[in-house]
Design a protein around this motif. Structure first.
Motif, PDB file in Angstrom:
ATOM      1  N   ASP A   1      66.657  34.891 -49.185  1.00  0.00           N
ATOM      2  CA  ASP A   1      65.484  34.312 -49.725  1.00  0.00           C
ATOM      3  C   ASP A   1      64.177  34.727 -48.720  1.00  0.00           C
ATOM      4  O   ASP A   1      64.228  35.108 -47.507  1.00  0.00           O
ATOM      5  CB  ASP A   1      65.355  32.702 -49.445  1.00  0.00           C
ATOM      6  N   VAL A   2      63.102  35.229 -49.379  1.00  0.00           N
ATOM      7  CA  VAL A   2      61.842  35.643 -48.887  1.00  0.00           C
ATOM      8  C   VAL A   2      60.899  34.595 -49.124  1.00  0.00           C
ATOM      9  O   VAL A   2      60.954  34.182 -50.311  1.00  0.00           O
ATOM     10  CB  VAL A   2      61.451  36.911 -49.537  1.00  0.00           C
ATOM     11  N   LEU A   3      60.389  33.948 -48.207  1.00  0.00           N
ATOM     12  CA  LEU A   3      59.048  33.015 -48.436  1.00  0.00           C
ATOM     13  C   LEU A   3      57.953  33.820 -47.986  1.00  0.00           C
ATOM     14  O   LEU A   3      57.448  34.081 -46.869  1.00  0.00           O
ATOM     15  CB  LEU A   3      59.107  31.898 -47.229  1.00  0.00           C
ATOM     16  N   HIS A   4      57.042  34.093 -49.115  1.00  0.00           N
ATOM     17  CA  HIS A   4      55.815  34.709 -48.924  1.00  0.00           C
ATOM     18  C   HIS A   4      54.811  33.738 -48.477  1.00  0.00           C
ATOM     19  O   HIS A   4      54.683  32.708 -49.295  1.00  0.00           O
ATOM     20  CB  HIS A   4      55.464  35.451 -50.066  1.00  0.00           C
ATOM     21  N   ILE A   5      54.399  33.836 -47.448  1.00  0.00           N
ATOM     22  CA  ILE A   5      53.425  32.623 -46.955  1.00  0.00           C
ATOM     23  C   ILE A   5      51.909  33.145 -47.053  1.00  0.00           C
ATOM     24  O   ILE A   5      51.710  34.017 -46.115  1.00  0.00           O
ATOM     25  CB  ILE A   5      53.770  32.410 -45.422  1.00  0.00           C
ATOM     26  N   ASN A   6      51.268  32.199 -47.814  1.00  0.00           N
ATOM     27  CA  ASN A   6      49.567  32.581 -48.093  1.00  0.00           C
ATOM     28  C   ASN A   6      49.709  34.349 -48.350  1.00  0.00           C
ATOM     29  O   ASN A   6      50.825  34.865 -48.911  1.00  0.00           O
ATOM     30  CB  ASN A   6      49.032  32.434 -46.945  1.00  0.00           C
TER      31      ASN A   6
ATOM     32  N   ALA B   1      49.443  32.324 -39.962  1.00  0.00           N
ATOM     33  CA  ALA B   1      50.917  31.752 -40.462  1.00  0.00           C
ATOM     34  C   ALA B   1      51.815  31.927 -39.552  1.00  0.00           C
ATOM     35  O   ALA B   1      52.919  31.113 -39.217  1.00  0.00           O
ATOM     36  CB  ALA B   1      51.367  32.655 -41.849  1.00  0.00           C
TER      37      ALA B   1
ATOM     38  N   ASN C   1      63.793  26.016 -54.503  1.00  0.00           N
ATOM     39  CA  ASN C   1      64.317  26.977 -53.446  1.00  0.00           C
ATOM     40  C   ASN C   1      63.425  26.784 -52.069  1.00  0.00           C
ATOM     41  O   ASN C   1      63.910  26.702 -50.865  1.00  0.00           O
ATOM     42  CB  ASN C   1      64.065  28.247 -54.141  1.00  0.00           C
ATOM     43  N   ALA C   2      61.927  26.844 -52.185  1.00  0.00           N
ATOM     44  CA  ALA C   2      60.966  26.626 -50.957  1.00  0.00           C
ATOM     45  C   ALA C   2      61.302  25.491 -50.340  1.00  0.00           C
ATOM     46  O   ALA C   2      61.244  25.340 -49.014  1.00  0.00           O
ATOM     47  CB  ALA C   2      59.588  26.805 -51.386  1.00  0.00           C
TER      48      ALA C   2
ATOM     49  N   LEU D   1      52.719  23.869 -48.242  1.00  0.00           N
ATOM     50  CA  LEU D   1      53.010  22.920 -46.914  1.00  0.00           C
ATOM     51  C   LEU D   1      51.781  22.693 -46.406  1.00  0.00           C
ATOM     52  O   LEU D   1      51.244  24.007 -45.930  1.00  0.00           O
ATOM     53  CB  LEU D   1      54.299  23.409 -45.950  1.00  0.00           C
TER      54      LEU D   1
ATOM     55  N   LEU E   1      50.022  26.434 -46.045  1.00  0.00           N
ATOM     56  CA  LEU E   1      50.879  27.375 -46.255  1.00  0.00           C
ATOM     57  C   LEU E   1      51.320  27.492 -47.808  1.00  0.00           C
ATOM     58  O   LEU E   1      52.063  26.388 -48.146  1.00  0.00           O
ATOM     59  CB  LEU E   1      52.033  27.465 -45.331  1.00  0.00           C
ATOM     60  N   HIS E   2      50.766  28.331 -48.506  1.00  0.00           N
ATOM     61  CA  HIS E   2      51.459  28.448 -49.881  1.00  0.00           C
ATOM     62  C   HIS E   2      52.492  29.146 -49.825  1.00  0.00           C
ATOM     63  O   HIS E   2      52.565  30.424 -49.309  1.00  0.00           O
ATOM     64  CB  HIS E   2      50.084  29.092 -50.720  1.00  0.00           C
ATOM     65  N   ILE E   3      53.652  28.708 -50.218  1.00  0.00           N
ATOM     66  CA  ILE E   3      54.884  29.687 -50.184  1.00  0.00           C
ATOM     67  C   ILE E   3      55.186  29.985 -51.403  1.00  0.00           C
ATOM     68  O   ILE E   3      55.666  29.077 -52.505  1.00  0.00           O
ATOM     69  CB  ILE E   3      55.871  28.477 -49.419  1.00  0.00           C
ATOM     70  N   ASN E   4      55.364  31.212 -51.618  1.00  0.00           N
ATOM     71  CA  ASN E   4      55.731  31.908 -52.927  1.00  0.00           C
ATOM     72  C   ASN E   4      54.724  31.291 -53.946  1.00  0.00           C
ATOM     73  O   ASN E   4      53.716  30.816 -53.726  1.00  0.00           O
ATOM     74  CB  ASN E   4      57.079  31.690 -53.310  1.00  0.00           C
TER      75      ASN E   4
END
Lengths: 78, 78
Positions: free
Chosen positions: B63-68, B17, A16-17, A58, A65-68
């Motif tokens: 969708d939600v992208l939680h970034i760090n 971010a 998904n990401a 990423l 960037l850690h994504i979810n």
């Protein structure tokens, strides 16, 4: 052209990401390489040295960037 | 034009971010709204109902992208 590397491990959160990030990125300015660490295990060390703690992530220059959260690097290494 | 909303709370992780995401996004296709939840507290409920659990986060459609990880929504709410 800037380079970005998207590391993942094939998990649903990763997939998904990946689709969201590839949609979002300006392809005129960024070249995004997709690396499946489950299939390219030789690149795990490179990901860790770039600062990747979990996937999906990423890497953009010196930033990660850690994504979810799909899996930790410990899980990826099995 | 697609809409994306970047929620943050002014923390150092958020600022980094934000700069990476705003660099990365294809502005020809995405309009990114930046929302500082510390200053726009009236939008906390909207962020939570979109699925935001921590900041910084980017909401893209469903969708939600939680970034760090900068702060949890509990921290943001104080």
């Amino acid at each position: 052209m800037n380079k970005a590397v998207f590391y993942h491990a094939g998990c649903p959160v990763c997939v998904n990401a990946e689709s969201r990030i590839t949609e979002l990125v300006d392809r005129g300015r960024y070249n995004v390489e997709i690396v499946h660490l489950g299939e390219q295990r030789g690149r795990i060390a490179e990901a860790e040295s770039a600062g990747v703690k979990s996937v999906p992530a990423l890497v953009l220059g010196s930033d990660v960037l850690h994504i979810n959260f799909g899996a930790s690097m410990a899980d990826v290494k099995g």
